[in-house]
Design an enzyme around this catalytic site. Structure first.
Site, short mmCIF file in Angstrom:
data_model
loop_
_atom_site.label_atom_id
_atom_site.label_comp_id
_atom_site.label_asym_id
_atom_site.label_seq_id
_atom_site.Cartn_x
_atom_site.Cartn_y
_atom_site.Cartn_z
N ASP A 62 0.86 -1.19 0.00
CA ASP A 62 0.00 0.00 0.00
C ASP A 62 0.89 1.23 0.00
OD1 ASP A 62 -2.18 -1.57 0.28
OD2 ASP A 62 -2.45 -1.21 2.42
N ASP A 68 0.04 7.78 8.26
CA ASP A 68 0.35 6.39 8.61
C ASP A 68 1.67 6.32 9.36
OD1 ASP A 68 -0.71 5.28 5.38
OD2 ASP A 68 -1.78 5.11 7.25
N GLU A 90 1.81 -2.68 11.31
CA GLU A 90 1.53 -2.86 9.88
C GLU A 90 2.48 -2.02 9.03
OE1 GLU A 90 -2.74 -2.60 8.60
OE2 GLU A 90 -1.85 -1.53 6.93
N GLU A 91 3.01 -0.97 9.60
CA GLU A 91 3.89 -0.07 8.85
C GLU A 91 5.35 -0.50 8.86
OE1 GLU A 91 2.68 2.19 6.93
OE2 GLU A 91 0.64 1.82 7.64
N ASP A 109 -2.45 -1.72 13.71
CA ASP A 109 -2.59 -0.95 12.48
C ASP A 109 -2.73 0.48 12.97
OD1 ASP A 109 -3.31 0.37 10.23
OD2 ASP A 109 -5.05 -0.89 9.75
N LEU A 111 -2.89 3.38 11.63
CA LEU A 111 -3.82 4.29 10.97
C LEU A 111 -4.64 3.49 9.97
CD1 LEU A 111 -4.74 6.78 9.08
CD2 LEU A 111 -4.29 7.25 11.48
N ASP A 112 -5.80 3.05 10.42
CA ASP A 112 -6.67 2.27 9.54
C ASP A 112 -7.55 3.21 8.72
OD1 ASP A 112 -8.13 -0.16 8.65
OD2 ASP A 112 -9.78 0.86 9.66
N GLU A 272 -5.36 -6.57 11.89
CA GLU A 272 -6.75 -6.10 11.80
C GLU A 272 -7.75 -7.20 12.19
OE1 GLU A 272 -6.18 -4.96 7.60
OE2 GLU A 272 -6.50 -2.88 8.20
O1 F6P Z 1 -6.93 -1.26 6.08
C1 F6P Z 1 -7.46 -1.52 4.86
C2 F6P Z 1 -8.71 -0.73 4.58
O2 F6P Z 1 -8.46 0.66 4.50
C3 F6P Z 1 -9.87 -0.96 5.57
O3 F6P Z 1 -9.91 0.01 6.58
C4 F6P Z 1 -11.09 -0.92 4.69
O4 F6P Z 1 -12.12 -1.75 5.18
C5 F6P Z 1 -10.58 -1.43 3.37
O5 F6P Z 1 -9.18 -1.21 3.35
C6 F6P Z 1 -11.20 -0.72 2.19
O6 F6P Z 1 -10.81 -1.37 1.04
P1 F6P Z 1 -11.29 -0.91 -0.42
O7 F6P Z 1 -10.59 0.39 -0.66
O8 F6P Z 1 -10.83 -2.01 -1.31
O9 F6P Z 1 -12.78 -0.75 -0.39
MN MN Z 2 -6.17 -0.92 8.04
#
Ligand code: F6P
Ligand code: MN
Length: 324
Positions: A62, A68, A90-91, A109, A111-112, A272
């Site tokens: 990513d 993040d 995660e980073e 994680d 910064l989710d 996660e």
């Molecule tokens: O951490 C990954 C994430 O950002 C989640 O928070 C979220 O549910 C998902 O990805 C969203 O994915 P997409 O952009 O494929 O919908």
């Molecule tokens: Mn996340």
């Protein structure tokens, strides 16, 4: 009840029978979350710097954003002052070992929901606290879902809030203006039944048959096999979608699909899915990868992805019957 009369997280921990080192780790995380939430709220920074990509990629490929990286540094600094053995972020590619003797490790994680940083939508910090059976393991062995003694997530949205379980129910706290996390007076139990689902429907053409069939039947509504209408919500931040499900029920799906790189879904097991599954089980729901319960999955790699479906028990059981 006036906010000043609700118990703070410090007093909650004061009367809770729980690992003393673990309490200090969670309180340190609360301090880090207050810092991250203040950073995310800085309007100038949000658009001009925090949402900009650093140009680097994290271990999952990513794009890393400034926030993040800053969030990871804030969390790591806060944890350094505790008795934690190891920190998995995660980073970061590898674990940070704080103490060879520590019995506890934390995965996070920091910064989710990064794709929502620039959009004034809810983002958050997810964590799992693990206690190992002997000293010297933390950071050297992958943590297992069933070794969790606590898990939770902070959500930075209209309210900065924390949902946490120390293995005995799930409780919620909100950050008050005086800078203290105070307990919210809800009974957190995910209702067994629901008519609300969350999935990124733009991927429909890539889904596998069990998910395709399940969603088609939901969308068919009252005229279809389920004989009821469903509503859809997709916040695009796991923390926001999860918070809603703890509040009023629902199901969340980020399944595997046929796109390259999505053979095991998108979300990370250790950073996660384990945390969400721990909370979901405590709240009476189910969390699965379609084949087994998330907490039973033996980890093989630190950054491994897993399909994740979770939420209201009866609805998840219905979905899982499509896999069999
Ligand atoms: O951490 C990954 C994430 O950002 C989640 O928070 C979220 O549910 C998902 O990805 C969203 O994915 P997409 O952009 O494929 O919908
Ligand atoms: Mn996340």
């Amino acid at each position: 009840m006036r906010s000043g009369t609700r118990q703070t997280i410090n007093s909650y921990f004061g009367s809770l029978a729980f690992d003393e080192d673990g309490k200090s780790v969670i309180l340190a995380l609360c301090g880090a979350a207050i810092e991250i939430s203040a950073l995310a709220a800085q309007t100038g920074l949000t658009t001009e710097a925090l949402g900009d990509t650093t140009g680097a990629q994290n271990s999952d490929g990513d794009q890393q954003k400034q926030l993040d990286v800053l969030a990871d540094e804030i969390v790591s600094r806060a944890l350094g002052a505790t008795a934690l053995g190891a920190y998995f972020s995660e980073e970061r590619d590898d674990a940070v070992i704080f103490s060879q003797k520590g019995m506890l490790s934390l995965s996070c994680d920091p910064l989710d929901g990064s794709s929502n940083i620039d959009t004034n939508l809810t983002i958050g910090t997810i964590f799992s606290l693990f206690r190992h059976s002997e000293a010297g393991i933390a950071g050297k062995q992958l943590p297992h879902g069933r070794e969790q003694i606590a898990a939770g997530f902070f959500a930075y949205g209209p309210q900065t809030s924390l949902l946490i379980s120390c293995g005995d129910s799930v409780v919620a706290f909100g950050l008050d203006q005086d800078g203290l996390f105070r307990q919210l007076d809800w009974q957190i139990a995910i209702p067994a039944q629901t008519a609300e689902f969350a999935i990124n429907a733009s991927n429909a053409r890539h889904w596998m048959p069990p998910v395709k069939r399940y969603i088609e039947q939901c969308v068919a509504g009252i005229d279809g096999a389920r004989k009821k209408n469903f509503n859809m919500r997709w916040a695009g931040s796991l923390v926001a979608d999860a918070w809603r499900i703890f509040r009023r029920g629902g199901v969340f799906l980020y399944p595997e699909d046929s796109r390259s790189g999505y053979e095991h879904g998108r979300l990370r097991l250790i950073y996660e899915a384990y945390a969400i599954a721990f909370l979901v089980e405590q709240a009476g729901g189910l969390a699965s990868d379609g084949r087994q319960m998330i907490l039973d999955i033996a980890p093989e790699q630190l950054h491994q992805r897993t399909p994740l479906v979770f939420g209201s028990k009866d609805e998840i059981n219905h979905l899982l019957s499509n896999y069999r």
